[in-house]
Structures are given as structure tokens and as C-alpha cells.
Enzyme design. Structure first.
Site, PDB file in Angstrom:
ATOM      1  N   ASP A 289      -7.940  -5.572   0.199  1.00 45.99           N
ATOM      2  CA  ASP A 289      -8.439  -6.411  -0.888  1.00 45.99           C
ATOM      3  C   ASP A 289      -8.023  -7.870  -0.766  1.00 45.99           C
ATOM      4  O   ASP A 289      -8.475  -8.712  -1.530  1.00 45.99           O
ATOM      5  CB  ASP A 289      -7.938  -5.864  -2.242  1.00 45.99           C
ATOM      6  CG  ASP A 289      -8.597  -4.553  -2.558  1.00 45.99           C
ATOM      7  OD1 ASP A 289      -9.781  -4.419  -2.255  1.00 45.99           O
ATOM      8  OD2 ASP A 289      -7.918  -3.657  -3.081  1.00 45.99           O
TER       9      ASP A 289
ATOM     10  N   HIS B  41       0.852  -1.187   0.000  1.00 37.62           N
ATOM     11  CA  HIS B  41       0.000   0.000   0.000  1.00 37.62           C
ATOM     12  C   HIS B  41       0.885   1.232   0.000  1.00 37.62           C
ATOM     13  O   HIS B  41       1.950   1.222   0.615  1.00 37.62           O
ATOM     14  CB  HIS B  41      -0.897   0.007   1.253  1.00 37.62           C
ATOM     15  CG  HIS B  41      -2.068   0.906   1.116  1.00 37.62           C
ATOM     16  ND1 HIS B  41      -2.006   2.247   1.405  1.00 37.62           N
ATOM     17  CD2 HIS B  41      -3.323   0.651   0.678  1.00 37.62           C
ATOM     18  CE1 HIS B  41      -3.191   2.771   1.162  1.00 37.62           C
ATOM     19  NE2 HIS B  41      -4.006   1.841   0.719  1.00 37.62           N
TER      20      HIS B  41
HETATM   21  N1  CMC Z   1       4.152  -7.511  -4.836  1.00 38.39           N
HETATM   22  C1  CMC Z   1       5.495  -7.481  -5.024  1.00 38.39           C
HETATM   23  N2  CMC Z   1       6.257  -6.375  -4.874  1.00 38.39           N
HETATM   24  C2  CMC Z   1       5.623  -5.234  -4.539  1.00 38.39           C
HETATM   25  C3  CMC Z   1       4.228  -5.187  -4.338  1.00 38.39           C
HETATM   26  C4  CMC Z   1       3.486  -6.374  -4.489  1.00 38.39           C
HETATM   27  N3  CMC Z   1       2.168  -6.384  -4.295  1.00 38.39           N
HETATM   28  N4  CMC Z   1       3.861  -3.922  -4.004  1.00 38.39           N
HETATM   29  C5  CMC Z   1       4.996  -3.202  -4.024  1.00 38.39           C
HETATM   30  N5  CMC Z   1       6.055  -3.992  -4.324  1.00 38.39           N
HETATM   31  C6  CMC Z   1       7.468  -3.570  -4.383  1.00 38.39           C
HETATM   32  C7  CMC Z   1       7.741  -2.788  -5.661  1.00 38.39           C
HETATM   33  O1  CMC Z   1       8.189  -3.624  -6.683  1.00 38.39           O
HETATM   34  C8  CMC Z   1       8.782  -1.807  -5.198  1.00 38.39           C
HETATM   35  O2  CMC Z   1      10.015  -2.497  -5.152  1.00 38.39           O
HETATM   36  P1  CMC Z   1      11.395  -1.687  -5.445  1.00 38.39           P
HETATM   37  O3  CMC Z   1      11.500  -0.645  -4.375  1.00 38.39           O
HETATM   38  O4  CMC Z   1      12.448  -2.750  -5.362  1.00 38.39           O
HETATM   39  O5  CMC Z   1      11.243  -1.088  -6.824  1.00 38.39           O
HETATM   40  C9  CMC Z   1       8.398  -1.506  -3.735  1.00 38.39           C
HETATM   41  O6  CMC Z   1       7.672  -2.668  -3.289  1.00 38.39           O
HETATM   42  C10 CMC Z   1       7.543  -0.259  -3.573  1.00 38.39           C
HETATM   43  O7  CMC Z   1       6.435  -0.386  -4.464  1.00 38.39           O
HETATM   44  P2  CMC Z   1       5.783   0.825  -5.260  1.00 38.39           P
HETATM   45  O8  CMC Z   1       5.082   0.287  -6.459  1.00 38.39           O
HETATM   46  O9  CMC Z   1       6.806   1.897  -5.471  1.00 38.39           O
HETATM   47  O10 CMC Z   1       4.730   1.322  -4.195  1.00 38.39           O
HETATM   48  P3  CMC Z   1       3.488   2.238  -4.483  1.00 38.39           P
HETATM   49  O11 CMC Z   1       3.211   2.950  -3.216  1.00 38.39           O
HETATM   50  O12 CMC Z   1       3.701   3.055  -5.707  1.00 38.39           O
HETATM   51  O13 CMC Z   1       2.326   1.170  -4.825  1.00 38.39           O
HETATM   52  C11 CMC Z   1       0.540  -0.326  -4.634  1.00 38.39           C
HETATM   53  C12 CMC Z   1       1.353   0.768  -3.929  1.00 38.39           C
HETATM   54  C13 CMC Z   1      -0.686  -0.641  -3.767  1.00 38.39           C
HETATM   55  C14 CMC Z   1       0.045   0.158  -5.995  1.00 38.39           C
HETATM   56  C15 CMC Z   1       1.428  -1.596  -4.802  1.00 38.39           C
HETATM   57  O14 CMC Z   1       1.828  -2.068  -3.528  1.00 38.39           O
HETATM   58  C16 CMC Z   1       0.726  -2.695  -5.584  1.00 38.39           C
HETATM   59  O15 CMC Z   1       0.766  -2.701  -6.811  1.00 38.39           O
HETATM   60  N6  CMC Z   1       0.044  -3.654  -4.864  1.00 38.39           N
HETATM   61  C17 CMC Z   1      -0.749  -4.664  -5.533  1.00 38.39           C
HETATM   62  C18 CMC Z   1      -2.093  -4.075  -5.939  1.00 38.39           C
HETATM   63  C19 CMC Z   1      -3.027  -3.891  -4.753  1.00 38.39           C
HETATM   64  O16 CMC Z   1      -3.193  -4.781  -3.935  1.00 38.39           O
HETATM   65  N7  CMC Z   1      -3.697  -2.730  -4.700  1.00 38.39           N
HETATM   66  C20 CMC Z   1      -4.703  -2.426  -3.691  1.00 38.39           C
HETATM   67  C21 CMC Z   1      -4.321  -1.300  -2.786  1.00 38.39           C
HETATM   68  S1  CMC Z   1      -5.396  -1.217  -1.339  1.00 38.39           S
HETATM   69  C22 CMC Z   1      -6.951  -0.831  -1.993  1.00 38.39           C
HETATM   70  C23 CMC Z   1      -7.005   0.531  -2.551  1.00 38.39           C
HETATM   71  O17 CMC Z   1      -6.669   1.486  -1.851  1.00 38.39           O
HETATM   72  O18 CMC Z   1      -7.432   0.684  -3.708  1.00 38.39           O
END
Ligand code: CMC
Length: 431
Positions: free
Chosen positions: A366, A308
Site C-alpha cells: 500500500d 506486515h
Molecule cells: N508504524 C510504527 N510501528 C509499527 C508499525 C507501523 N506501521 N507496524 C508495526 N509497528 C510496531 C508495533 O507498534 C509493534 O511494536 P512493539 O513490538 O514495540 O509493540 C511491532 O511493530 C509489531 O507490530 P504489530 O502491530 O504487533 O504487528 P501486526 O502483525 O499485528 O500488524 C500491521 C501488522 C500491518 C497491521 C501493522 O504493521 C500496521 O498497522 N501497519 C500499518 C497499516 C498498513 O500499512 N497495513 C497494510 C498491510 S499490507 C496490505 C494488506 O495486506 O491489507
């Protein structure tokens, strides 16, 4: 918000400027850079808004490090355990818990607005039967501005109030109609003797050919899912609603913009994507393979329902959702649900893995919601529409807060331009 009497000094070369620091009632201090461009001629650069507060708000507070979520100061776990969705709607919209008479009046107003304009039934028949229910919701909610002209004038507080009630009341009807339409069944009208969640379940699962009795246990679980998704401060869809509203667009168009944003798999679409992933994993022995893929930088696969932007600790909604999943599956007598077994084992293995621990990736809301929704009989395509109908109160409350703020201005981010500088046009034969 208060002026902290502290300032932040910005130094560029031999020039320095002081900027005020504002203190919130909770959370980190904020450097007030509203005059930055005027005084320095520079912008800040913050794509994806990781460090930018774009508004003041008194609705929802999140402490991502501690895993805390408060609505108007009340912790989400207390609201999920002791309150119910329409009371939480009142709290978010008006700022305080209602007394008994206020709650009754609010529930009556919402209940009496649950039907949609009869002509909207014909509007639905224009969609293809195989349309995703989210596609139908984006279109239909946007189209509400064509059916409810008398609540689109945002300068009139009464019209704003009517639009808010209409959106909260009609969203379950529209989501249920989107479902019924895609499975080719007749629409089921709402009933005024049922509570909000029971009404939604009945509109989704009843057919005119026979009586349908709402299972109170499922209605309670449904209501809790609505409550857990009600608001989440300035997330992508809420910020979309705020930005759309800042131009003065009508509320139905703005909420349709929020629904469009929510649809993506990184946001509200994650509940559908998560259940599909759990089904694809299929059995606990496959989990290590998927964890390895999630950690592999060359593989785009991510563990859906994990991670998140704000929570760097357990998502407090996920804790309640997990308890709810156990409860519902036990009551339905399907505790040995293989998807739940995979989810529990996946959570255990991921949390024990240094990759997820180091990056502070925990299960989010989720992760378990899809398991409950599937057990209730919803297809995966309905998961995000259910999120959208639950989040409508958050969007509406944030929209109302913004519109009522004196001096509201259109939102207009700036950019770091990296394109060509000025050049002369060349005629096509000379290119
Ligand atoms: N699985 C594997 N690696 C992950 C994941 C994941 N679910 N989420 C983040 N990472 C890694 C990512 O690869 C990155 O690694 P590095 O620093 O080595 O490049 C690091 O963790 C930080 O990730 P980010 O993408 O920069 O983080 P963000 O804040 O931009 O993204 C997120 C947050 C929710 C989009 C992401 O965690 C994700 O894609 N999760 C899966 C989708 C999901 O479950 N979304 C629902 C969110 S809760 C409901 C809502 O609010 O809508």
C-alpha cells in the site's frame, strides 16, 4: 501435505501425548492438533492466529522472511512483468496457466458477464450521495444474491462456476458505479471490445457527453495493480470469506463479508490512509517529526504502508509497485510529484532507523499504490474499492477451494473464557 512421520510431544504434569507433524510442500511444518481437545480436554490459545494454520491451501505461498510471494508456484514479479490480470485470475481459480484457447474462452466468459442487472441501477439510488464507495460495495455485492438466484446453490458445481465468473466480471462495474454515483455522474456501461483494466478506467472516467480514449500506459499500470493485489493467502479478509462460507452461505454474501473486513485501515484501508498520511506530512522536512511519532508508544500514529504480519522483509509487491509508480509518473510527466518525493524520502529515513530495522518493518504493497492511483485521477476513497475488486479473484479462488474440499465443516474457534462463573439471577428491585 504429507505425514512427516515426526511427532510433537505435549507434556502436562505427568501426562504426555504425541501429535502428528504434517509437512507442507513449502514453509514450516505444522503440528496437527485436530484431536487435541478430544484427547487432552484442552484448547490452544492463539488470538489473531499468529501460529495457527486454519486450512490447507494450494493457491498462494508466502515466505515472509525472504519476501517471496508465489501464486500456484509462480513468483509475483514474473506474473506482474509477463502476465496480465485475467490470466492470473485463471491461474488462481483453476490451478494452472491457461493455453491460448482456454485463455480466450475465459476472457470471453468474463467479458460477457460485466453488465449488472438493470434493476441494480435503481438499487444504487437508495444510497446517500456522500456514501463511501466501500459502503456501497459491501451493500451491493451482498445484494447480488437477491439478483442472481440462479448461482447461489453452492452444492451445484455449475452454479459455483457461474457465481465465480459473475463476481470477477461485475466487481469493476460495481466499483465504477459506486464512484460515479458518489460524484453524481451517469453510470457508464461496460464495453465488450475493451480489456478488463481499460473497461474499468472507462467506466470510471468516461462521460456520455464525449468520447473517451483509454491511455494504454494507464491501462497497463491498472492491470498491474489488479495483479499485485490478486491474492495473499489467509489474510484477514480471505479468512473472513472462508469462515462465512463454512456455514454454507451463498458466495455473494461471503464476498460481501470479505469486502467489509478489507475496509479497515490495518488491511485494505491502508492505501487510503497511507496517501492521506503522505499528504499530511506534505514536505520532506516534516518527515523526522512523523517518524518520531510512529516510534512513540504513547502516540497511536503508525506509518501507514509500513509493516506486515507476514513479511519481515521487503513486501515483493511493494518493489513492483514502486517501479510502476516511477514509470507512470514519468510517462505522465509528473516526476516531481511532491507526494512521491515525500514517500521516497520517508522510506529511506525509516529503513535507516533502528526502530524499523529491529522490528523488521518494511514498506508494504500500500505504500506506493496510492501514488499511482492518485496520478491516474482516482480520489482516495476509491483506493480500497480497487483493492477489493482486485482481491475478489483471491476470495473466489479460496472459497472454491474450500467448498470443493471433501468433509468441509463449519469453522468454529474456541475461547479462553474470562467472564463470571455461574451465578443466580437477582430481581431488578434487589440489585
Ligand atoms: N508504524 C510504527 N510501528 C509499527 C508499525 C507501523 N506501521 N507496524 C508495526 N509497528 C510496531 C508495533 O507498534 C509493534 O511494536 P512493539 O513490538 O514495540 O509493540 C511491532 O511493530 C509489531 O507490530 P504489530 O502491530 O504487533 O504487528 P501486526 O502483525 O499485528 O500488524 C500491521 C501488522 C500491518 C497491521 C501493522 O504493521 C500496521 O498497522 N501497519 C500499518 C497499516 C498498513 O500499512 N497495513 C497494510 C498491510 S499490507 C496490505 C494488506 O495486506 O491489507
Amino acid at each position: 501435505m504429507s505425514d512427516s512421520n515426526k511427532t510433537a510431544k505435549l507434556t502436562v504434569g505427568d501426562q504426555s501425548w504425541d501429535f502428528p507433524i504434517l509437512s507442507p510442500t513449502a514453509g514450516p511444518d505444522v503440528i496437527d492438533i485436530r484431536k487435541l481437545y478430544g484427547t487432552t480436554g484442552m484448547f490452544t490459545y492463539d488470538p489473531s492466529f499468529t501460529s495457527t494454520a486454519a486450512c490447507d491451501s494450494a493457491i498462494t505461498y508466502i515466505d515472509g522472511e525472504e519476501g517471496v510471494l508465489l501464486h500456484r508456484g509462480y513468483p509475483i514479479d514474473q506474473l506482474a512483468a509477463k502476465s496480465h490480470f485475467l490470466e492470473v485470475c485463471y491461474l488462481l481459480l483453476y490451478g494452472a496457466l491457461p493455453d491460448a484457447a482456454q485463455l480466450e474462452d475465459f476472457e470471453t466468459r468474463v467479458t460477457r458477464h460485466t453488465m449488472v442487472h438493470e434493476q441494480m441501477h435503481r438499487f444504487f439510488t437508495g444510497y446517500r450521495r456522500d456514501a463511501h464507495p466501500m459502503a456501497i460495495m459491501v451493500g451491493t455485492v451482498g445484494a447480488m444474491s437477491a439478483f442472481y438466484h440462479d448461482s447461489t446453490d453452492i452444492s451445484d458445481p455449475w452454479q459455483r462456476e457461474v457465481a465465480s465468473i459473475r463476481l470477477i466480471a461485475k466487481m469493476p462495474t460495481i466499483a465504477a458505479m459506486a464512484y460515479k454515483y458518489t460524484i453524481g455522474q451517469p453510470f457508464v456501461y461496460p464495453r465488450n471490445d475493451l480489456d478488463y483494466a481499460s473497461n474499468f478506467l472507462r467506466m470510471c472516467f468516461a462521460v456520455p457527453a464525449e468520447e473517451y480514449e483509454v491511455n494504454p500506459i494507464l491501462a497497463r499500470a491498472m492491470d498491474r495493480i489488479f495483479t499485485l493485489h490478486a491474492d495473499h493467502e489467509q489474510n484477514a479478509s480471505t479468512s473472513t470469506v472462508r469462515l462465512a462460507s463454512s456455514s454454507g452461505a451463498n458466495p455473494f454474501a461471503c464476498i460481501a463479508a470479505g469486502i467489509a473486513c478489507l475496509w479497515g485501515p490495518a488491511h485494505g484501508g491502508a492505501n487510503q490512509a497511507c496517501l492521506e498520511m503522505l499528504r499530511e506530512i506534505g514536505s520532506v522536512d516534516k518527515i523526522p517529526e512523523y517518524i518520531a511519532r510512529a516510534k512513540d508508544k504513547n502516540d497511536p500514529f503508525r506509518l501507514m504502508g509500513f509493516g506486515h504480519r507476514v513479511y519481515k522483509n521487503f513486501d515483493p509487491r511493494a518493489k513492483v509497485m514502486k517501479e510502476s509508480a516511477d514509470e507512470v509518473l514519468e510517462l505522465l510527466g509528473i516526476e516531481d510529484n511532491p507526494t512521491l518525493q515525500v514517500a521516497k524520502e520517508l522510506e529511506k529515513q525509516a529503513l535507516a532507523d533502528p526502530y524499523f530495522a529491529d522490528k523488521k518493518l518494511f514498506p508494504n504493497v500500500d505504500f506506493y499504490s496510492g501514488i499511482i492511483l492518485e496520478a491516474m485521477g482516482f480520489p482516495t476513497s476509491m483506493f480500497t474499492p480497487i483493492f477489493a475488486l482486485s482481491r475478489t479473484i483471491g476470495w473466489v479462488s479460496q472459497w472454491k477451494e474450500m467448498i470443493e474440499e471433501p468433509g468441509m465443516r463449519i469453522g468454529r474457534p474456541r475461547q479462553l473464557y474470562i467472564g463470571e462463573t455461574e451465578r443466580d439471577y437477582t430481581d431488578v428491585e434487589k440489585r
